[in-house]
Design a protein around this motif. Structure first.
Motif, PDB file in Angstrom:
ATOM      1  N   GLU A  33      -6.173   1.633  -1.733  1.00  0.00           N
ATOM      2  CA  GLU A  33      -7.053   0.664  -1.526  1.00  0.00           C
ATOM      3  C   GLU A  33      -7.182  -0.122  -2.629  1.00  0.00           C
ATOM      4  O   GLU A  33      -7.990  -1.265  -2.576  1.00  0.00           O
ATOM      5  CB  GLU A  33      -8.276   1.443  -1.134  1.00  0.00           C
ATOM      6  N   GLN A  67      -5.957   4.316   6.083  1.00  0.00           N
ATOM      7  CA  GLN A  67      -5.511   3.109   5.095  1.00  0.00           C
ATOM      8  C   GLN A  67      -4.212   2.626   4.859  1.00  0.00           C
ATOM      9  O   GLN A  67      -3.899   1.651   4.279  1.00  0.00           O
ATOM     10  CB  GLN A  67      -6.439   3.581   3.767  1.00  0.00           C
ATOM     11  N   ASN A 109      -5.822  -4.888  -1.783  1.00  0.00           N
ATOM     12  CA  ASN A 109      -6.995  -5.571  -0.928  1.00  0.00           C
ATOM     13  C   ASN A 109      -6.786  -7.092  -0.931  1.00  0.00           C
ATOM     14  O   ASN A 109      -7.030  -7.235  -2.392  1.00  0.00           O
ATOM     15  CB  ASN A 109      -8.356  -5.084  -0.966  1.00  0.00           C
ATOM     16  N   ARG A 154       0.650  -1.142   0.039  1.00  0.00           N
ATOM     17  CA  ARG A 154      -0.010  -0.141  -0.048  1.00  0.00           C
ATOM     18  C   ARG A 154       1.059   1.209  -0.088  1.00  0.00           C
ATOM     19  O   ARG A 154       0.546   2.224  -0.837  1.00  0.00           O
ATOM     20  CB  ARG A 154      -1.112  -0.039   1.149  1.00  0.00           C
TER      21      ARG A 154
END
Length: 918
Positions: free
Chosen positions: A118, A654, A121, A107
């Motif tokens: 995002e 995140q 994932n 990430r």
């Protein structure tokens, strides 16, 4: 996961009605009308066939792949590579933490490249069970469980905070908190469904429950008819990110079971017998599928025990088809009536149901009449080395004779050299004058070679099996009633794989007896089986070291490799839970436990094993206490955790906020420069040899595990970071810190580097100066001069647990290639996944035939971006005297997908580069 087949070349997409529920399925029976008859395919291959039909896309899955699987029935083997997509991924925390660290680092890398973080994932459901962190610090007291949980939370708070962040930050990612159970037992009792369902384009699809896991013993779930096996954390991460698993269509060995176990023989005895048979047969890289009418009398928990030990017999998996016994287990463990009805209807419709008299076509077949199985253990160093119970003393004595022989030769050499031999004589004289002993609570006890110092009921292999667990409780009851006691020098523990075990032991009234013998609950986790046995009492440790004793552990686990259970315990024996307790009562393995008394009763009469061994009728009566309500109760809030877990504070972000001061979670360097084009593959020129290793070097030898020694590179690093020795924790708990892990790679105290004459310990010869250094220290010196490195090894390199750090650490040390006689399946894949080249000796050559001492330099020629699977490569060997020789090796990059991964620098690099490019 990819898109379900839009191509549907074989008209396989059909409807399945189960009661009032409607499902879409890819019907094998419908496909067969368009293909040759494949009804006699092994059922495990039918699961793979359904997977190909469901994901046919003319890109990763083509018609030719499906036809190759159908045609397998004619040849029983295939060279065809296929792309397989399991339904889900299972992790434990030792391998899960570095996987989540990698996801967090990915990430960070994509965010740096200007891509939405995002996008990183899991696309498949991922369950992570925290089961590998609890250690047996406290034992044999009523408070042991609470005390071990408290210290676990103190040691691992930072890791657990990180995992809780991951659970909130990533989709499709669930965490089972600590103190709940072992991942494989939780999978068997709760997570697995036998037939999986998922929504897709507004329709509900049913398909076989399949998975890969970041632990070798993921194979346990095959006992439930769920196809699953262990992969490296690297490969699992790629699978959860949507990459198919590249594999060759496997050979399938049929194992026919007939008859029934005799009175007094356990599932553990059966699995050790099967393990020995299959190891002798040679099933590495193959599926094993169990069949035969003996399955009708084989409880599902026994099937799970056998499936669990597939890594020990070397197979990719040990598969049991679904039948009535499967449905009974699903009912017992609280699965819904709707799911059970679906499992039966789907498996019967798809030809996956086991019928009486089934005789699939296999590559080869073995058979076993279960009535011939004898009481056994396995040891002292490998799980496949089965020993009939009565023969343990002779096996140990023979081992001692072998161990003493080199010592005698060393002594004679020292005497000839003068001076040093006198010191040897002085030590031996001192030992003769002071008999080996220990002092416990002020009382002196003899402690000698062969004494049992660890007696542990541990590991999912057996704690998932109510029959053997209740047998242990019944044996404890009889022992207490006879007035027997555990020997004072024995560290005893009970670490079940789920809370249901303690429920049924309590319901059967057996817990007080286990407690009285010192087998108190110490935690719900893997503990002793993975090296979390904790410290021995100091008097015991002091005596072992002072007198150089060869002491023993007896555990109900699946692994007993050197240095795994405890660094001071050289011989380790796998046994059933009741035998674990029996050896705790006897206190030694040097007596024949089948003939000699365990102790004396309150009247002074000798008590033998046969006097306290439970009958099958007694076990069957106790089994009636195991009920569905127990499973409902313990799994109702399986993801919630206790108040300590719920109190952990996590950042709401995140991308992970890396703490540069952390000694548990560090930002790894694997993806540095990922936004730059991959460098072309180049020849490895003038590489030095970092280590020359023998046969059966395990990932326990390669990857850091167990305790961190204070004088090791990792210990010195932690001290420099201000970490006190008492807070070192284990290597496993620090897998999120690459600085610790690379320093611990090849640092096992039992690893033998032939460059130092086979001396034990993680050292090597630094060739430029001739000095002996820790392997890490030597590797850093080589890196400073940009010298590439290779590892030389024998047969079965990388056998054992699927430890991704065995490959990651190898990469970070600067090793470019490993040249071995053969590789274990998972570790070979992991090496490719980390950009390390696996090469195999050919033409019956080896390190011995080539007389490799470690002083040579190797140049590996023929590497380029045109590299092909199984390509033959030339190695130029430059000896210390300047002479040059040539030999050939086989490139063990096995598939075209793996070639692409290797070109990109590794499998995760491949995923990231494609994501950034798109």
């Amino acid at each position: 996961m990819g898109t379900y087949s839009q191509k549907n070349s074989f008209q396989a997409l059909k409807d399945l009605q189960v009661g009032s529920a409607h499902y879409k399925i890819f019907s094998l029976q419908a496909a067969q009308t368009q293909l040759d008859d494949f009804s006699q395919l092994p059922k495990s291959l039918k699961v793979l066939l359904e997977n190909l039909l469901r994901f046919e896309d003319d890109l990763t899955v083509k018609t030719e792949h499906i036809l190759a699987l159908v045609n397998w029935q004619k040849t029983q083997r295939s060279d065809q590579e296929i792309q397989y997509r399991p339904a889900r991924v299972l992790m434990q925390d030792f391998t899960g933490v570095p996987a989540v660290v990698d996801l967090a680092a990915m990430r960070a890398a994509v965010a740096k490249a200007g891509v939405d973080p995002e996008k990183i994932n899991p696309l498949s459901p991922v369950d992570l069970v925290i089961d590998h962190s609890v250690m047996v610090d406290y034992f044999a007291t009523p408070q042991a469980f609470e005390e071990n949980v408290d210290i676990e939370m103190q040691r691992n708070g930072e890791r657990y905070q990180f995992l809780r962040w991951g659970q909130s930050a990533f989709d499709n990612f669930s965490v089972v908190p600590p103190g709940t159970g072992i991942c494989h037992q939780v999978n068997l009792e709760y997570l697995a469904q036998a037939v999986w369902t998922a929504e897709h384009d507004g329709e509900k699809f049913a398909f076989p429950d399949t998975l890969v896991g970041t632990d070798s013993h993921t194979t346990m779930i095959n006992g439930l008819g769920v196809l699953g096996w262990g992969v490296g954390g690297i490969e699992a991460e790629a699978a959860m990110l949507g990459q198919p698993i590249s594999m060759l269509i496997p050979e399938v060995i049929g194992f026919k079971l007939t008859g029934k176990l005799k009175e007094g023989i356990t599932a553990t005895d059966l699995v050790l017998t099967i393990t020995q048979m299959l190891r002798q047969k040679g099933v590495v890289g193959k599926f094993v599928e169990f069949y035969g009418d003996g399955l009708a009398d084989l409880p599902l928990a026994d099937r799970a025990t056998i499936a669990n030990m597939a890594p020990e017999y070397g197979a990719t998996c040990g598969f049991f088809p679904v039948d009535e016994i499967t449905l009974d287990y699903l009912r017992l463990t609280g699965r819904s009536a709707e799911r059970i009805a679906l499992v039966e209807a789907y498996c019967k419709a798809q030809g996956l149901w086991r019928n009486t008299g089934d005789e699939p076509i296999f590559t080869d077949v073995l058979s076993l009449d279960m009535g011939t199985v004898q009481a056994s253990v396995a040891g002292p160093k490998r799980p496949q080395d089965r020993v009939v119970l009565a023969d343990i003393p002779q096996v140990f004595d023979a081992l001692m004779a072998l161990d003493l022989k080199p010592a005698k030769e060393d002594k004679e050499r020292l005497m000839n050299e003068g001076g040093a031999g006198a010191a040897v004589d002085a030590k031996q004289s001192a030992l003769q004058n002071d008999e080996p002993h220990c002092v416990i609570e002020g009382k002196r006890y003899p402690l000698v070679d062969g004494d049992v110092v660890i007696s542990a009921i541990t590991s999912c292999t057996n704690t998932s099996n109510p029959s053997v667990m209740l047998a242990a409780g019944l044996l404890a009851k009889k022992a207490v009633e006879k007035g027997l006691h555990r020997k004072p020098w024995v560290k005893s523990s009970l670490a079940p794989g789920s809370k249901v075990v303690t429920d049924y032991l309590a319901a059967a009234g057996l817990t007080p007896y286990l407690d009285q013998l010192g087998y108190n609950l110490v935690g719900y986790g893997c503990t002793t089986c993975i090296g979390n046995s904790g410290p021995l009492p100091k008097p015991i440790e002091d005596a072992i070291q002072c007198y150089d004793l060869n002491v023993a552990s007896v555990l109900s686990g699946n692994r007993n490799f050197e240095g795994r259970v405890h660094p001071l315990v050289k011989t380790n024996w796998l046994a059933s839970p009741p035998l674990v307790i029996a050896f705790g009562l006897m206190g030694t393995i040097r007596k024949d436990i089948t003939q000699e008394p365990l102790g004396v009763d309150s009247q002074g009469q000798a008590v033998y094993l046969k006097d306290i061994w439970p009958t099958q009728a007694e076990i069957d009566a106790a089994l009636q206490k195991v009920n569905t309500q127990m499973y409902h109760k313990e799994y109702a809030e399986v993801f919630d955790g206790d108040e300590k877990w719920q109190a952990i504070q996590i950042p709401d972000s995140q991308t992970y906020e890396w703490n540069p001061q952390s000694t548990y979670i560090r930002h790894p360097p694997f993806f540095d420069g990922i936004d730059q084009p991959a460098k072309p593959i180049q020849d490895i020129v003038n590489a030095n040899i970092l280590a020359v290793l023998g046969d059966s070097v395990t990932t326990d030898h390669i990857s850091p595990a167990g305790n961190i020694k204070v004088d090791s590179p990792a210990g010195r690093y932690l001290l420099a970071q201000g970490v006190a020795q008492k807070d070192f924790n284990s290597y496993g708990s620090r897998r999120g810190n690459h600085e610790v892990m690379m320093r611990g790679t090849f640092a096992n105290i039992r690893i033998k580097n032939e460059m130092l004459g086979g001396e034990e310990g993680g050292n090597t010869l630094y060739i430029p100066t001739g000095e002996k250094l820790a392997i890490y220290d030597a590797a850093m010196k080589y890196q400073a001069t940009q010298t590439p490195l290779v590892i030389i090894a024998g047969k079965e390199y990388g056998t054992g647990s699927s430890r991704d750090w065995a490959a990651k650490g190898t990469n970070l040390l600067g090793v470019k290639a490993v040249v071995a006689e053969s590789f274990e399946r998972i570790h070979r894949s992991n090496l490719v996944g980390m950009g390390v080249l696996p090469l195999q000796f050919v033409n019956n050559q080896s390190r011995q035939s080539l007389n490799l001492t470690g002083h040579e330099q190797l140049s590996i020629r023929g590497l380029s971006d045109e590299l092909q699977p199984h390509q033959s490569l030339n190695v130029e060997l430059k000896r210390a005297d300047g002479s040059i020789e040539q030999f050939k090796v086989l490139c063990r990059i096995d598939t075209l997908n793996e070639v692409e991964y290797f070109k990109a620098g590794g499998i995760l690099h491949y995923v990231l580069r494609n994501l950034i490019a798109s």
